[in-house]
Design an enzyme around this catalytic site. Structure first.
Site, mmCIF file in Angstrom:
data_model
loop_
_atom_site.group_PDB
_atom_site.id
_atom_site.type_symbol
_atom_site.label_atom_id
_atom_site.label_comp_id
_atom_site.label_asym_id
_atom_site.label_seq_id
_atom_site.Cartn_x
_atom_site.Cartn_y
_atom_site.Cartn_z
ATOM 1 C CB CYS A 1 -0.952 -0.113 1.200
ATOM 2 S SG CYS A 1 -1.887 1.457 1.499
ATOM 3 C CE LYS B 1 -5.245 5.551 -5.319
ATOM 4 N NZ LYS B 1 -5.288 4.128 -5.420
ATOM 5 C CG ASP C 1 -4.141 -7.494 -0.038
ATOM 6 O OD1 ASP C 1 -5.070 -7.065 0.378
ATOM 7 O OD2 ASP C 1 -3.371 -7.064 -1.258
ATOM 8 C CG HIS D 1 -27.151 24.919 -0.292
ATOM 9 N ND1 HIS D 1 -27.287 24.199 -1.444
ATOM 10 C CD2 HIS D 1 -27.028 26.324 -0.413
ATOM 11 C CE1 HIS D 1 -27.435 25.021 -2.341
ATOM 12 N NE2 HIS D 1 -27.272 26.282 -2.051
HETATM 13 P P1 FAD Z 1 0.635 -5.949 1.861
HETATM 14 O O1 FAD Z 1 0.443 -4.609 1.875
HETATM 15 O O2 FAD Z 1 0.940 -6.410 0.513
HETATM 16 O O3 FAD Z 1 2.033 -6.097 2.863
HETATM 17 C C1 FAD Z 1 2.667 -7.443 3.013
HETATM 18 C C2 FAD Z 1 4.095 -7.080 3.303
HETATM 19 O O4 FAD Z 1 4.659 -8.244 3.754
HETATM 20 C C3 FAD Z 1 4.827 -6.637 2.125
HETATM 21 O O5 FAD Z 1 5.460 -5.657 2.567
HETATM 22 C C4 FAD Z 1 5.982 -7.689 1.896
HETATM 23 O O6 FAD Z 1 6.989 -7.516 1.576
HETATM 24 C C5 FAD Z 1 5.969 -8.556 3.168
HETATM 25 N N1 FAD Z 1 5.962 -9.879 3.096
HETATM 26 C C6 FAD Z 1 5.573 -10.986 2.321
HETATM 27 N N2 FAD Z 1 6.317 -12.192 2.591
HETATM 28 C C7 FAD Z 1 7.040 -11.916 3.533
HETATM 29 C C8 FAD Z 1 7.939 -12.693 4.293
HETATM 30 N N3 FAD Z 1 8.143 -14.248 3.593
HETATM 31 N N4 FAD Z 1 8.729 -12.411 5.054
HETATM 32 C C9 FAD Z 1 8.762 -11.147 5.374
HETATM 33 N N5 FAD Z 1 7.943 -10.016 4.916
HETATM 34 C C10 FAD Z 1 7.161 -10.594 3.972
HETATM 35 N N6 FAD Z 1 -6.180 -0.611 -1.628
HETATM 36 C C11 FAD Z 1 -6.990 0.175 -1.164
HETATM 37 O O7 FAD Z 1 -7.694 0.250 -0.280
HETATM 38 N N7 FAD Z 1 -6.914 1.593 -1.681
HETATM 39 C C12 FAD Z 1 -6.116 1.933 -2.645
HETATM 40 O O8 FAD Z 1 -6.178 2.912 -3.320
HETATM 41 C C13 FAD Z 1 -5.377 0.907 -3.462
HETATM 42 N N8 FAD Z 1 -4.562 1.206 -4.431
HETATM 43 C C14 FAD Z 1 -3.654 -0.054 -4.932
HETATM 44 C C15 FAD Z 1 -3.039 0.368 -5.895
HETATM 45 C C16 FAD Z 1 -1.955 -0.451 -6.315
HETATM 46 C C17 FAD Z 1 -1.175 -0.296 -7.452
HETATM 47 C C18 FAD Z 1 -1.939 -1.673 -5.651
HETATM 48 C C19 FAD Z 1 -0.968 -2.933 -6.216
HETATM 49 C C20 FAD Z 1 -2.737 -2.183 -4.747
HETATM 50 C C21 FAD Z 1 -3.541 -1.211 -4.004
HETATM 51 N N9 FAD Z 1 -4.523 -1.266 -3.043
HETATM 52 C C22 FAD Z 1 -5.300 -0.226 -2.552
HETATM 53 C C23 FAD Z 1 -4.461 -2.667 -2.495
HETATM 54 C C24 FAD Z 1 -3.584 -2.668 -1.029
HETATM 55 O O9 FAD Z 1 -2.235 -2.190 -1.491
HETATM 56 C C25 FAD Z 1 -3.575 -4.145 -0.401
HETATM 57 O O10 FAD Z 1 -4.868 -4.342 -0.382
HETATM 58 C C26 FAD Z 1 -2.993 -3.980 0.962
HETATM 59 O O11 FAD Z 1 -1.750 -3.404 0.648
HETATM 60 C C27 FAD Z 1 -2.998 -5.237 1.565
HETATM 61 O O12 FAD Z 1 -2.314 -5.140 3.003
HETATM 62 P P2 FAD Z 1 -1.521 -6.364 3.694
HETATM 63 O O13 FAD Z 1 -1.144 -5.993 4.739
HETATM 64 O O14 FAD Z 1 -2.557 -7.300 3.662
HETATM 65 O O15 FAD Z 1 -0.496 -6.816 2.632
HETATM 66 P P1 NAD Z 2 -9.017 -6.559 -10.640
HETATM 67 O O1 NAD Z 2 -9.418 -7.783 -10.076
HETATM 68 O O2 NAD Z 2 -9.395 -5.367 -10.030
HETATM 69 O O3 NAD Z 2 -9.155 -6.640 -12.107
HETATM 70 C C1 NAD Z 2 -8.574 -7.370 -13.240
HETATM 71 C C2 NAD Z 2 -9.272 -7.352 -14.601
HETATM 72 O O4 NAD Z 2 -8.439 -8.144 -15.460
HETATM 73 C C3 NAD Z 2 -10.768 -8.023 -14.305
HETATM 74 O O5 NAD Z 2 -11.667 -7.054 -15.001
HETATM 75 C C4 NAD Z 2 -10.438 -9.297 -15.063
HETATM 76 O O6 NAD Z 2 -11.852 -9.627 -15.864
HETATM 77 C C5 NAD Z 2 -9.327 -8.827 -16.178
HETATM 78 N N1 NAD Z 2 -8.617 -10.038 -16.681
HETATM 79 C C6 NAD Z 2 -8.454 -11.093 -16.104
HETATM 80 N N2 NAD Z 2 -7.538 -11.789 -16.957
HETATM 81 C C7 NAD Z 2 -7.538 -11.367 -18.049
HETATM 82 C C8 NAD Z 2 -6.794 -11.492 -19.137
HETATM 83 N N3 NAD Z 2 -5.943 -12.556 -19.511
HETATM 84 N N4 NAD Z 2 -6.799 -10.520 -20.249
HETATM 85 C C9 NAD Z 2 -7.828 -9.562 -20.369
HETATM 86 N N5 NAD Z 2 -8.323 -9.159 -19.029
HETATM 87 C C10 NAD Z 2 -8.227 -10.200 -17.909
HETATM 88 O O7 NAD Z 2 -7.273 -6.668 -10.418
HETATM 89 P P2 NAD Z 2 -6.262 -5.645 -10.505
HETATM 90 O O8 NAD Z 2 -6.793 -4.168 -11.523
HETATM 91 O O9 NAD Z 2 -4.890 -6.160 -10.892
HETATM 92 O O10 NAD Z 2 -6.149 -5.076 -9.014
HETATM 93 C C11 NAD Z 2 -5.783 -5.981 -8.058
HETATM 94 C C12 NAD Z 2 -6.490 -5.621 -6.895
HETATM 95 O O11 NAD Z 2 -5.724 -4.657 -6.165
HETATM 96 C C13 NAD Z 2 -7.909 -5.025 -6.873
HETATM 97 O O12 NAD Z 2 -8.910 -6.102 -6.936
HETATM 98 C C14 NAD Z 2 -8.019 -4.584 -5.670
HETATM 99 O O13 NAD Z 2 -8.456 -5.188 -4.629
HETATM 100 C C15 NAD Z 2 -6.827 -3.924 -5.531
HETATM 101 N N6 NAD Z 2 -6.605 -2.371 -5.949
HETATM 102 C C16 NAD Z 2 -7.464 -1.241 -5.273
HETATM 103 C C17 NAD Z 2 -7.367 -0.307 -5.637
HETATM 104 C C18 NAD Z 2 -8.295 0.765 -4.828
HETATM 105 O O14 NAD Z 2 -8.768 0.502 -3.846
HETATM 106 N N7 NAD Z 2 -8.459 2.015 -5.366
HETATM 107 C C19 NAD Z 2 -6.502 0.226 -6.535
HETATM 108 C C20 NAD Z 2 -5.805 -0.658 -7.092
HETATM 109 C C21 NAD Z 2 -5.791 -2.117 -6.629
#
Ligand code: FAD
Ligand code: NAD
Length: 465
Positions: A42, A51, A312, A444
């Site tokens: 995150c 963001k 996750d 408002h």
């Molecule tokens: P993570 O944040 O993935 O943290 C897990 C940590 O564990 C990592 O730092 C990793 O290095 C560490 N780890 C893994 N394996 C090991 C190991 N064996 N030993 C030691 N450390 C380890 N969610 C939102 O709600 N809003 C958003 O706007 C949003 N935007 C996103 C944009 C992008 C591009 C992406 C990829 C994701 C986004 N998400 C968003 C999803 C969000 O990032 C995840 O849902 C969230 O980070 C999950 O939190 P977590 O603590 O479960 O895991």
């Molecule tokens: P996603 O599940 O949101 O979207 C993946 C899309 O790819 C789906 O619409 C699916 O039908 C399509 N797809 C799957 N296989 C395909 C293929 N072979 N060819 C073409 N299309 C295909 O996944 P994401 O966008 O990778 O994001 C992963 C997760 O990360 C999200 O589900 C969300 O939980 C989290 N995330 C959240 C935010 C936020 O909260 N604003 C932002 C980024 C990511």
């Protein structure tokens, strides 16, 4: 005797929040992270940097396209991509070092290294040196990583995941985004706004497949108007690097026709998968589900005593705030309290322009469940504040139970949808009705009045339409 009361593996929103809550409750806590910085996906490569880029690119587009209508003339607009990236990096640094500060403040030990289980009581941490530690309880919060597509090799330069998309050095001419979900649409929007010709290819026949259909259709219209192109019901068969470009073969899922095109950059955004591979979970008997997520019960307990899992790496929406709530609830559960998470009131927001926010059930889900409902809608183009800020796209939609008016779902597409949804989340959490929102005084002129009007419209009483 154990080294720690609680060891949390992973420092993302699930892990770092769990660690802090546990320390507040008096536990001796260590949090282990394989990366150099705390904060997980995150803070480092997810929510926060994306963001930051969305905000910068929105400002750029505003100056280019909208300042004129305010009578503000700007002769020449320059974009300095490295400064824009630098701002994003500074924000990430500030937040990740902020977690280090919070760990010190709460006397949490941060151990750096990749972790795996040696046995049910012991973990091994590998960085420069290897150490073994023991704990009374463990929380696995190792998060998720991008799903890859067979035959497509990610190099994070031309064929990239969201991580590469957060740090491109130049603005691509042509960019293909595979997957019309959260990441595809947010990162596609960033690069489209900055000047790339972006095409999104989606396997299904609509964007964000789980979203309320009416909202998803409106969302698609808005994104198309911004110049993003969409190819539905196609899958990518291959993506091969040829000189400076990537040659991509798309396959139509309806007639098997192939399209071959070249792009500067291909972003693979087809979902994320739980990080369960390297922890040695099978050896100690932790069960996984069919998606390789750790199986847990309602108390976050895995199949092995004293080992819990959150965020996750378990099933459910992959969202930072869901991971945080689970972190707090899991630790409080370990502490003997009885916390409860209402999974029906977890909001989801896509931070595009307009934003899309939802909570609870979609109209399609209610139909499937045979639930009788009323729907109330209100468009932002009839809202005074939206007109004053030129943000008139979209609408608020509230779905309420026909029997007792309880709110079952709400879906908003609009400029500040992400902020507006929290009012409805609160009302759902308190078991409230559309009538409750309709009777609350909303300031408002604010866009929150559109929420009130949609609530009034559940019973056909909206005033301004
Ligand atoms: P993570 O944040 O993935 O943290 C897990 C940590 O564990 C990592 O730092 C990793 O290095 C560490 N780890 C893994 N394996 C090991 C190991 N064996 N030993 C030691 N450390 C380890 N969610 C939102 O709600 N809003 C958003 O706007 C949003 N935007 C996103 C944009 C992008 C591009 C992406 C990829 C994701 C986004 N998400 C968003 C999803 C969000 O990032 C995840 O849902 C969230 O980070 C999950 O939190 P977590 O603590 O479960 O895991
Ligand atoms: P996603 O599940 O949101 O979207 C993946 C899309 O790819 C789906 O619409 C699916 O039908 C399509 N797809 C799957 N296989 C395909 C293929 N072979 N060819 C073409 N299309 C295909 O996944 P994401 O966008 O990778 O994001 C992963 C997760 O990360 C999200 O589900 C969300 O939980 C989290 N995330 C959240 C935010 C936020 O909260 N604003 C932002 C980024 C990511």
């Amino acid at each position: 005797m154990f080294d720690y009361d609680l060891v949390v593996i992973g420092s993302g929103p699930g892990g770092y929040v769990a660690s802090i809550r546990a320390a507040q409750l008096g536990m001796k806590v260590a949090c282990i992270e394989k990366n150099n910085t705390l904060g997980g996906t995150c803070l480092n490569i997810g929510c926060i940097p994306s963001k930051a880029l969305l905000n910068s690119s929105e400002k750029y587009l505003d100056v280019l396209n909208h300042y004129n209508e305010h009578g503000i003339k700007i002769d020449k607009v320059d974009l300095n991509l490295s400064e824009l990236m630098n701002r994003k990096n500074q924000i990430v640094k500030k937040l990740t070092s902020g977690i280090e500060f919070l760990f010190k403040k709460n006397k949490i030990t941060f151990l750096k290294g990749e972790t795996s289980f040696v046995d049910k009581r012991t973990i091994k941490i590998e960085s420069n040196k290897k150490i073994n530690i023991t704990a009374k309880k463990y929380i696995i919060a190792t998060g998720s990583n991008s799903i890859s597509i067979p035959n497509i090799i990610i190099d994070e330069k031309q064929i990239i995941t969201s991580t590469g998309a957060l740090s491109l050095k130049t603005i691509p001419n042509k960019m293909l985004v595979i997957g019309g979900g959260y990441i595809g649409l947010e990162m596609g929007s960033v690069w489209s706004r900055l000047g790339a010709d972006v095409t999104v290819v989606e396997a299904l026949d609509r964007i964000v497949p789980n979203m309320d259909l009416e909202i998803s259709n409106e969302f698609l219209k808005c994104l198309k108007k911004q110049g993003i192109k969409f190819v539905f019901s196609h899958k990518v068969l291959s993506a091969k690097k040829t000189s400076n470009l990537v040659e991509v073969t798309l396959n139509s899922l309806s007639n098997q026709k192939k399209i071959i095109e070249k792009y500067d950059i291909v972003l693979v955004a087809v979902g994320r998968q739980p990080n369960t591979q390297k922890l040695n979970l099978e050896k100690i008997g932790i069960d996984l589900d069919q998606n390789n997520a750790i199986k847990i019960n309602k108390e976050f307990k895995t199949s092995v005593a004293d080992i819990y899992a959150i965020g996750d790496v378990v099933s459910g929406p992959m969202l930072a705030h869901k991971a945080e709530e689970e972190g707090v609830a899991c630790v409080e559960m370990i502490n003997g309290q009885k916390p409860k998470i209402n999974y029906d009131s977890i909001p989801a927001i896509i931070y595009t322009s307009p934003e899309v926010a939802s909570v609870g059930k979609t109209e399609e889900e209610l139909k499937k469940l045979n639930t009788q409902y009323f729907s109330g809608k209100f468009p932002f183009n009839a809202n005074g504040r939206a007109l004053t800020t030129s943000n008139t796209e979209g609408f608020v939609k509230i779905l309420a139970d026909k029997k007792n008016d309880t709110i079952l779902g709400a879906h908003i597409i609009g400029h500040d949808a992400g902020q507006l949804i929290s009012e409805i989340v609160t009302v759902i959490e308190f078991g409230g009705s559309s009538e409750d929102i309709a009777r609350i005084c909303h300031a408002h002129p604010t866009t929150s009045e559109a929420v009130k009007e949609a609530a009034l419209n559940v019973s056909g009483r909206a005033i301004h339409i």
